[in-house]
Design a protein around this motif. Structure first.
Motif, short mmCIF file in Angstrom:
data_model
loop_
_atom_site.label_atom_id
_atom_site.label_comp_id
_atom_site.label_asym_id
_atom_site.label_seq_id
_atom_site.Cartn_x
_atom_site.Cartn_y
_atom_site.Cartn_z
N GLU A 24 38.67 20.69 32.07
CA GLU A 24 39.75 21.52 32.60
C GLU A 24 39.31 22.96 32.82
N THR A 25 38.22 23.36 32.20
CA THR A 25 37.77 24.75 32.25
C THR A 25 37.34 25.14 33.66
N LEU A 26 37.84 26.27 34.14
CA LEU A 26 37.40 26.78 35.44
C LEU A 26 35.96 27.28 35.31
N TRP A 27 35.17 27.11 36.37
CA TRP A 27 33.75 27.42 36.27
C TRP A 27 33.45 28.83 35.75
N ARG B 244 40.47 29.59 41.98
CA ARG B 244 41.64 29.58 41.11
C ARG B 244 41.50 30.61 39.98
N TRP B 245 40.27 30.78 39.50
CA TRP B 245 40.02 31.79 38.46
C TRP B 245 40.40 33.17 38.99
N ALA B 246 40.00 33.46 40.23
CA ALA B 246 40.31 34.76 40.82
C ALA B 246 41.81 34.90 41.07
N LYS B 247 42.43 33.85 41.58
CA LYS B 247 43.85 33.90 41.90
C LYS B 247 44.68 34.18 40.65
N LYS B 248 44.30 33.57 39.53
CA LYS B 248 45.03 33.80 38.28
C LYS B 248 44.98 35.27 37.86
N TYR C 128 44.80 37.76 40.15
CA TYR C 128 45.22 38.54 41.32
C TYR C 128 44.03 39.26 41.95
N LEU C 129 42.91 38.54 42.00
CA LEU C 129 41.68 39.07 42.59
C LEU C 129 41.33 38.27 43.83
N PRO C 130 40.53 38.82 44.74
CA PRO C 130 40.09 38.04 45.90
C PRO C 130 39.17 36.90 45.45
N ARG C 131 39.11 35.84 46.23
CA ARG C 131 38.32 34.67 45.88
C ARG C 131 36.85 35.01 45.62
#
Length: 256
Positions: free
Chosen positions: A222-225, A31-35, A37-40
């Protein structure tokens, strides 16, 4: 957000109430990457930087065991290119980080069905374990190709086989015997986490340490890793320190 639970107000770290064993479900890389616009895989790469930060923070704090859920037995279902990338991470990660681990007196351990890992992944992990085997400080314990149901199933099989071979009497099977057959047995009295953290806002256990977390305190952040930093970790330890751990008993009332 943090899970709702009555706490006393604590505003700073109490050095006399540091959790001995902290376990973390590192969630939110994708989800961090998606936010962004990066690959997973970009999320997994940044997540490894967070591993470095939190490892050093935990070590300096005085935590004795940090167990990180790195890859579950269910994660093989992910896209092949993502799994391949994750399996390539330990090599580069440990090559750069082992000197810092040694400098901080941190030893690496790994638990899970490691024999099923790709050869290069297993070689990198075993090398890190060997290189840090002399360290006597915090244990950095990776759960890699790990699943709690599988762990418990294997423990039951081992105990059943011992009973079938008349090596033990079934009436002697107790909690201690079961614990001794789990993958955390090498941690001894530190096998059970005091605190379990899951990042990214998800509030589930995902087949992680089902036996060992029977009396752990849970905090869901709630924090993304990849965004999880030293300040966030310290705040969650402070949250833990405000909890009243009763282990199934009643809290003692203070005498007036």
């Amino acid at each position: 957000m943090l899970n709702s639970k009555k706490t006393k107000k604590v505003t700073q770290i109490d050095p006399d109430n540091i959790p001995s064993h902290v376990a973390i479900i590192m969630d939110g890389n994708g989800r961090w990457a998606k936010k962004r616009y990066l690959p997973r895989i970009a999320g997994h790469k940044q997540g490894m930087e967070t591993v470095k930060t939190i490892t050093k923070t935990a070590s300096h704090m005085g935590i004795k065991v940090l167990t990180l859920y790195a890859f579950s037995t269910e994660n093989w279902k992910r896209p092949k290119d993502e799994v391949s990338y994750i399996m390539s991470l330990p090599g580069a990660f440990f090559d750069k980080f082992v000197p810092e681990l040694i400098e901080n007196n941190v030893s690496v351990r790994v638990m899970g069905m490691t024999e099923q890992l790709p050869k290069q992944t297993l070689a990198a992990v075993n090398k890190a374990v060997e290189q840090t085997s002399h360290c006597t400080g915090m244990i950095l314990n990776f759960a890699l190709n790990y699943g709690a149901r599988m762990e418990i199933t294997n423990a039951v099989k081992e105990i059943a086989l011992a009973a079938a071979n008349h090596e033990i009497d079934p009436v002697d099977i107790d909690e201690n015997m079961i614990a001794d057959h789990l993958m955390t047995a090498f941690l001894g009295d530190l096998a059970d986490p005091d605190l379990l953290i899951r990042t990214s806002g998800e509030e589930r256990i995902s087949n992680f340490l089902l036996w060992q977390i029977a009396y752990s305190e849970f905090i869901f952040s709630e924090t993304l890793w990849p965004d999880f930093d030293a300040d966030t970790f310290e705040k969650l330890v402070i949250e833990y320190q405000g909890r009243h751990r009763r282990f199934g008993g009643l809290e003692k009332e203070s005498k007036k």
